[in-house]
Design a protein around this motif. Sequence first.
Motif, PDB file in Angstrom:
ATOM      1  N   THR A 192      -4.710   5.991   0.132  1.00  0.00           N
ATOM      2  CA  THR A 192      -4.991   6.590  -0.171  1.00  0.00           C
ATOM      3  C   THR A 192      -5.288   7.621  -1.232  1.00  0.00           C
ATOM      4  N   ASP A 193      -4.161   8.486  -0.075  1.00  0.00           N
ATOM      5  CA  ASP A 193      -3.493   9.819  -1.230  1.00  0.00           C
ATOM      6  C   ASP A 193      -2.096   8.667  -2.052  1.00  0.00           C
ATOM      7  N   GLY A 194      -1.944   8.489  -1.345  1.00  0.00           N
ATOM      8  CA  GLY A 194      -0.732   7.681  -2.814  1.00  0.00           C
ATOM      9  C   GLY A 194      -0.563   6.630  -3.315  1.00  0.00           C
ATOM     10  N   TRP A 195      -2.533   6.264  -4.101  1.00  0.00           N
ATOM     11  CA  TRP A 195      -2.355   5.873  -5.138  1.00  0.00           C
ATOM     12  C   TRP A 195      -3.295   6.575  -5.845  1.00  0.00           C
ATOM     13  N   SER A 196      -3.956   6.796  -6.898  1.00  0.00           N
ATOM     14  CA  SER A 196      -4.329   7.125  -8.729  1.00  0.00           C
ATOM     15  C   SER A 196      -5.395   6.492  -8.678  1.00  0.00           C
TER      16      SER A 196
ATOM     17  N   ALA B  60       0.863  -1.442   0.249  1.00  0.00           N
ATOM     18  CA  ALA B  60       0.438   0.176   0.015  1.00  0.00           C
ATOM     19  C   ALA B  60       0.977   1.300   0.204  1.00  0.00           C
ATOM     20  N   ARG B  61       1.602   1.336   0.522  1.00  0.00           N
ATOM     21  CA  ARG B  61       2.929   2.248   0.839  1.00  0.00           C
ATOM     22  C   ARG B  61       3.969   2.453  -0.506  1.00  0.00           C
ATOM     23  N   HIS B  62       4.058   1.833  -1.299  1.00  0.00           N
ATOM     24  CA  HIS B  62       4.657   1.171  -2.666  1.00  0.00           C
ATOM     25  C   HIS B  62       5.855   0.886  -2.032  1.00  0.00           C
ATOM     26  N   ASP B  63       6.116   0.336  -1.201  1.00  0.00           N
ATOM     27  CA  ASP B  63       7.483   0.070  -0.393  1.00  0.00           C
ATOM     28  C   ASP B  63       8.317  -1.546  -0.708  1.00  0.00           C
TER      29      ASP B  63
ATOM     30  N   PHE C 243      -9.292  -3.061  -4.648  1.00  0.00           N
ATOM     31  CA  PHE C 243     -10.831  -2.798  -4.524  1.00  0.00           C
ATOM     32  C   PHE C 243     -11.082  -1.815  -3.644  1.00  0.00           C
ATOM     33  N   ALA C 244     -10.104  -2.158  -2.232  1.00  0.00           N
ATOM     34  CA  ALA C 244     -10.734  -0.698  -1.441  1.00  0.00           C
ATOM     35  C   ALA C 244     -10.095   0.141  -1.338  1.00  0.00           C
ATOM     36  N   LEU C 245      -8.552   0.320  -1.818  1.00  0.00           N
ATOM     37  CA  LEU C 245      -7.764   1.342  -3.071  1.00  0.00           C
ATOM     38  C   LEU C 245      -8.631   2.720  -3.324  1.00  0.00           C
ATOM     39  N   SER C 246      -9.142   1.291  -4.886  1.00  0.00           N
ATOM     40  CA  SER C 246     -10.093   1.789  -5.676  1.00  0.00           C
ATOM     41  C   SER C 246     -11.441   3.238  -5.573  1.00  0.00           C
ATOM     42  N   PHE C 247     -11.879   2.037  -4.489  1.00  0.00           N
ATOM     43  CA  PHE C 247     -13.517   2.766  -3.618  1.00  0.00           C
ATOM     44  C   PHE C 247     -12.436   3.746  -3.118  1.00  0.00           C
TER      45      PHE C 247
END
Length: 156
Positions: A106-110, A24-27, A58-62
């Motif tokens: 969330t804000d780290g994902w477009s 989720a952190r792109h680490d 799916f949650a991050l997309s939502f």
Amino acid sequence: MEAVSAVVGVRRGETVTDLLDAVARHDAQAAVQLVPHVLSQPKMSAVQVVIMLGTQAFALSFGRARRDAGVPTPRLPQEYFAFLKDTGGYPGRPWGEAASAWTRATDGWSAEACARALALLLEADTALKDTRVSNEEQLLTSLVLALCATRSRRAA
């Protein structure tokens, strides 16, 4: 505590939750290092990890869609609870913990990164169902690297 960890096979900082959070952190570095530890845990498989990563994607997309619609960050935990209730998705951890982690990420994902993540997860799921997959660890490591790279693709 170390004796219990040795018997159970799970160590602090080496859980599937830690892997989910790293992705989720792109680490990529942390996530890749966690893959063999997570897969070596009792009753854990690459299929289960992909299911949990799928729920997270799916949650991050939502969450991204809700943020893009003007929902403020402090409201996201409630939105994620509703999402989990409506979908019945399996986040691999308590809902409150998942909602908090997703809110932070969330804000780290477009929207584009989320779509790419879902496509990658579908490919991985399909590959894991193929009887020719010989190494789940390699497949999961490749998936984790690709998921973590979504941030770079967005910035490019």
